[in-house]
Design a protein around this motif. Sequence first.
Motif, PDB file in Angstrom:
ATOM      1  N   THR A  35      75.054  18.876  -8.304  1.00 38.84           N
ATOM      2  CA  THR A  35      74.649  19.076  -9.694  1.00 38.84           C
ATOM      3  C   THR A  35      75.083  20.430 -10.233  1.00 38.84           C
ATOM      4  OG1 THR A  35      72.498  20.105  -9.267  1.00 38.84           O
ATOM      5  CG2 THR A  35      72.581  17.668  -9.268  1.00 38.84           C
ATOM      6  N   TYR A  36      75.152  20.498 -11.532  1.00 38.38           N
ATOM      7  CA  TYR A  36      75.487  21.751 -12.216  1.00 38.38           C
ATOM      8  C   TYR A  36      74.484  22.838 -11.838  1.00 38.38           C
ATOM      9  CZ  TYR A  36      76.264  25.083 -15.988  1.00 38.38           C
ATOM     10  OH  TYR A  36      76.508  26.228 -16.701  1.00 38.38           O
ATOM     11  N   GLU A  37      73.198  22.517 -11.908  1.00 36.23           N
ATOM     12  CA  GLU A  37      72.145  23.499 -11.649  1.00 36.23           C
ATOM     13  C   GLU A  37      72.224  24.040 -10.226  1.00 36.23           C
ATOM     14  OE1 GLU A  37      71.727  20.532 -13.158  1.00 36.23           O
ATOM     15  OE2 GLU A  37      71.266  21.262 -15.177  1.00 36.23           O
ATOM     16  N   GLU A  38      72.486  23.163  -9.253  1.00 33.73           N
ATOM     17  CA  GLU A  38      72.617  23.612  -7.869  1.00 33.73           C
ATOM     18  C   GLU A  38      73.827  24.534  -7.709  1.00 33.73           C
ATOM     19  OE1 GLU A  38      70.792  19.829  -5.412  1.00 33.73           O
ATOM     20  OE2 GLU A  38      72.775  19.635  -6.340  1.00 33.73           O
ATOM     21  N   CYS A  39      74.946  24.151  -8.321  1.00 42.19           N
ATOM     22  CA  CYS A  39      76.148  24.995  -8.241  1.00 42.19           C
ATOM     23  C   CYS A  39      75.908  26.349  -8.901  1.00 42.19           C
ATOM     24  CB  CYS A  39      77.341  24.291  -8.893  1.00 42.19           C
ATOM     25  SG  CYS A  39      77.983  22.924  -7.908  1.00 42.19           S
ATOM     26  N   LEU A  40      75.238  26.346 -10.032  1.00 37.97           N
ATOM     27  CA  LEU A  40      74.940  27.603 -10.727  1.00 37.97           C
ATOM     28  C   LEU A  40      74.071  28.505  -9.855  1.00 37.97           C
ATOM     29  CD1 LEU A  40      75.195  29.344 -13.250  1.00 37.97           C
ATOM     30  CD2 LEU A  40      73.225  28.095 -14.208  1.00 37.97           C
ATOM     31  N   SER A  41      73.112  27.922  -9.163  1.00 40.70           N
ATOM     32  CA  SER A  41      72.263  28.693  -8.261  1.00 40.70           C
ATOM     33  C   SER A  41      73.096  29.348  -7.155  1.00 40.70           C
ATOM     34  CB  SER A  41      71.199  27.785  -7.640  1.00 40.70           C
ATOM     35  OG  SER A  41      70.478  28.479  -6.649  1.00 40.70           O
ATOM     36  N   ILE A  42      74.028  28.604  -6.578  1.00 36.10           N
ATOM     37  CA  ILE A  42      74.897  29.150  -5.525  1.00 36.10           C
ATOM     38  C   ILE A  42      75.831  30.201  -6.120  1.00 36.10           C
ATOM     39  CG2 ILE A  42      76.683  28.601  -3.820  1.00 36.10           C
ATOM     40  CD1 ILE A  42      73.749  27.685  -3.131  1.00 36.10           C
ATOM     41  N   ARG A  43      76.365  29.944  -7.297  1.00 37.32           N
ATOM     42  CA  ARG A  43      77.230  30.911  -7.985  1.00 37.32           C
ATOM     43  C   ARG A  43      76.521  32.256  -8.110  1.00 37.32           C
ATOM     44  NH1 ARG A  43      81.760  33.303 -10.202  1.00 37.32           N
ATOM     45  NH2 ARG A  43      81.411  33.879 -12.342  1.00 37.32           N
ATOM     46  N   ARG A  44      75.256  32.218  -8.427  1.00 39.46           N
ATOM     47  CA  ARG A  44      74.486  33.454  -8.630  1.00 39.46           C
ATOM     48  C   ARG A  44      74.169  34.170  -7.322  1.00 39.46           C
ATOM     49  NH1 ARG A  44      70.784  30.907 -13.510  1.00 39.46           N
ATOM     50  NH2 ARG A  44      72.348  31.289 -15.135  1.00 39.46           N
ATOM     51  N   ARG A  45      74.435  33.507  -6.185  1.00 36.86           N
ATOM     52  CA  ARG A  45      74.187  34.112  -4.871  1.00 36.86           C
ATOM     53  C   ARG A  45      75.446  34.715  -4.244  1.00 36.86           C
ATOM     54  NH1 ARG A  45      70.276  29.836  -1.691  1.00 36.86           N
ATOM     55  NH2 ARG A  45      69.142  29.134  -3.520  1.00 36.86           N
ATOM     56  N   THR A  46      76.567  34.621  -4.936  1.00 34.54           N
ATOM     57  CA  THR A  46      77.819  35.096  -4.334  1.00 34.54           C
ATOM     58  C   THR A  46      78.643  35.863  -5.356  1.00 34.54           C
ATOM     59  OG1 THR A  46      79.807  34.413  -3.121  1.00 34.54           O
ATOM     60  CG2 THR A  46      79.060  32.939  -4.873  1.00 34.54           C
ATOM     61  N   ASP A  47      79.477  36.743  -4.852  1.00 34.30           N
ATOM     62  CA  ASP A  47      80.423  37.416  -5.752  1.00 34.30           C
ATOM     63  C   ASP A  47      81.826  36.840  -5.607  1.00 34.30           C
ATOM     64  OD1 ASP A  47      81.072  38.460  -3.282  1.00 34.30           O
ATOM     65  OD2 ASP A  47      80.992  40.550  -3.916  1.00 34.30           O
ATOM     66  N   HIS A  48      81.947  35.746  -4.821  1.00 37.25           N
ATOM     67  CA  HIS A  48      83.236  35.069  -4.713  1.00 37.25           C
ATOM     68  C   HIS A  48      83.578  34.388  -6.032  1.00 37.25           C
ATOM     69  CE1 HIS A  48      84.148  35.650  -0.553  1.00 37.25           C
ATOM     70  NE2 HIS A  48      83.015  35.105  -0.148  1.00 37.25           N
ATOM     71  N   PRO A  49      84.871  34.285  -6.353  1.00 42.61           N
ATOM     72  CA  PRO A  49      85.250  33.499  -7.532  1.00 42.61           C
ATOM     73  C   PRO A  49      84.773  32.059  -7.350  1.00 42.61           C
ATOM     74  CG  PRO A  49      87.163  34.618  -6.577  1.00 42.61           C
ATOM     75  CD  PRO A  49      86.026  34.817  -5.644  1.00 42.61           C
ATOM     76  N   PHE A  50      84.331  31.459  -8.440  1.00 41.60           N
ATOM     77  CA  PHE A  50      83.695  30.149  -8.383  1.00 41.60           C
ATOM     78  C   PHE A  50      84.453  29.158  -9.245  1.00 41.60           C
ATOM     79  CE2 PHE A  50      80.163  27.176  -8.306  1.00 41.60           C
ATOM     80  CZ  PHE A  50      79.531  27.466  -7.094  1.00 41.60           C
ATOM     81  N   VAL A  51      84.676  27.961  -8.696  1.00 41.09           N
ATOM     82  CA  VAL A  51      85.382  26.893  -9.389  1.00 41.09           C
ATOM     83  C   VAL A  51      84.408  25.745  -9.645  1.00 41.09           C
ATOM     84  CG1 VAL A  51      87.328  25.275  -9.311  1.00 41.09           C
ATOM     85  CG2 VAL A  51      87.500  27.487  -8.123  1.00 41.09           C
ATOM     86  N   MET A  52      84.301  25.330 -10.910  1.00 47.64           N
ATOM     87  CA  MET A  52      83.515  24.137 -11.229  1.00 47.64           C
ATOM     88  C   MET A  52      84.487  22.984 -11.391  1.00 47.64           C
ATOM     89  SD  MET A  52      80.254  24.437 -11.281  1.00 47.64           S
ATOM     90  CE  MET A  52      78.794  25.012 -12.103  1.00 47.64           C
ATOM     91  N   ASP A  53      84.057  21.800 -10.930  1.00 42.94           N
ATOM     92  CA  ASP A  53      84.943  20.649 -10.911  1.00 42.94           C
ATOM     93  C   ASP A  53      84.227  19.404 -11.419  1.00 42.94           C
ATOM     94  OD1 ASP A  53      86.851  18.705 -10.369  1.00 42.94           O
ATOM     95  OD2 ASP A  53      86.983  19.101  -8.242  1.00 42.94           O
ATOM     96  N   GLU A  54      83.631  18.641 -10.538  1.00 35.67           N
ATOM     97  CA  GLU A  54      83.106  17.321 -10.884  1.00 35.67           C
ATOM     98  C   GLU A  54      82.099  17.323 -12.029  1.00 35.67           C
ATOM     99  OE1 GLU A  54      83.670  18.251  -7.742  1.00 35.67           O
ATOM    100  OE2 GLU A  54      85.148  16.757  -7.135  1.00 35.67           O
ATOM    101  N   VAL A  55      81.335  18.391 -12.197  1.00 35.22           N
ATOM    102  CA  VAL A  55      80.305  18.421 -13.248  1.00 35.22           C
ATOM    103  C   VAL A  55      80.862  18.799 -14.618  1.00 35.22           C
ATOM    104  CG1 VAL A  55      78.415  18.861 -11.646  1.00 35.22           C
ATOM    105  CG2 VAL A  55      79.630  20.792 -12.702  1.00 35.22           C
ATOM    106  N   ILE A  56      82.123  19.148 -14.689  1.00 34.06           N
ATOM    107  CA  ILE A  56      82.745  19.486 -15.970  1.00 34.06           C
ATOM    108  C   ILE A  56      83.518  18.258 -16.437  1.00 34.06           C
ATOM    109  CG2 ILE A  56      84.284  21.044 -17.210  1.00 34.06           C
ATOM    110  CD1 ILE A  56      81.734  22.403 -16.091  1.00 34.06           C
ATOM    111  N   ASP A  57      82.925  17.538 -17.397  1.00 33.62           N
ATOM    112  CA  ASP A  57      83.514  16.273 -17.826  1.00 33.62           C
ATOM    113  C   ASP A  57      83.628  16.141 -19.339  1.00 33.62           C
ATOM    114  OD1 ASP A  57      80.842  16.016 -18.445  1.00 33.62           O
ATOM    115  OD2 ASP A  57      80.499  14.242 -17.218  1.00 33.62           O
ATOM    116  N   GLY A  58      83.510  17.244 -20.033  1.00 35.09           N
ATOM    117  CA  GLY A  58      83.632  17.219 -21.489  1.00 35.09           C
ATOM    118  C   GLY A  58      83.441  18.612 -22.054  1.00 35.09           C
ATOM    119  N   MET A  59      83.582  18.710 -23.351  1.00 29.52           N
ATOM    120  CA  MET A  59      83.476  20.009 -24.008  1.00 29.52           C
ATOM    121  C   MET A  59      82.088  20.633 -23.850  1.00 29.52           C
ATOM    122  SD  MET A  59      86.418  20.673 -25.065  1.00 29.52           S
ATOM    123  CE  MET A  59      87.842  20.239 -26.004  1.00 29.52           C
ATOM    124  N   ASP A  60      81.036  19.809 -23.913  1.00 36.62           N
ATOM    125  CA  ASP A  60      79.683  20.347 -23.789  1.00 36.62           C
ATOM    126  C   ASP A  60      79.470  21.034 -22.445  1.00 36.62           C
ATOM    127  OD1 ASP A  60      79.063  19.470 -26.331  1.00 36.62           O
ATOM    128  OD2 ASP A  60      77.992  17.677 -25.652  1.00 36.62           O
TER     129      ASP A  60
END
Length: 179
Positions: A35-60
């Motif tokens: 999920t987006y929320e889970e990925c965002l939580s992990i993103r906030r725990r690391t300083d590594h560059p982060f790639v979003m993929d499956e949850v990005i499916d439109g402009m919103d």
Amino acid sequence: KLIADANTGWLMHEAARVVRGVRDVDVYIEQPCPTYEECLSIRRRTDHPFVMDEVIDGMDSLLRGHADLAMDVVNIKISKFGGITRARQARDLCVSLGIAMTIEDSWGGDIITAAIAHLAHSTPTEFLFTATDFNSYVTVSIADGAPQRVDGRMAASEAPGLGVTPRMDVLGEPVLDIR
């Protein structure tokens, strides 16, 4: 570029362990959780560059990811955005927002790879993170003139349209013919 792509396969506790375990490795973390929320939580725990993929499916979702600082790179998948025109619009939005992109699709062969190559070649170089040549993953060619990877690069055809000619002998008879 080293990318750790769990493809939504990790639970949050697993993703948290991985980002902690690779803190000294130069690696991108891609879509570790479903999920987006889970990925965002992990993103906030690391300083590594982060790639979003499956949850990005439109402009919103793209705008939400930008507003939340959820990603450094986004995968623009042509079919997830509803076709090449909408994917181009998403690409243009990413350029205006300063987001690097991987240009690809959910899967495909020669024809999809031709569309990917055209969209990738029309993307400003500094914003093109990677592009995927899915036709190198399959064993059956379904179109003549498709882009081929040479020394790690692929080039879009300069022929009209996508620059490919479907191989009807391989594809078979049309499922639907509208005249």
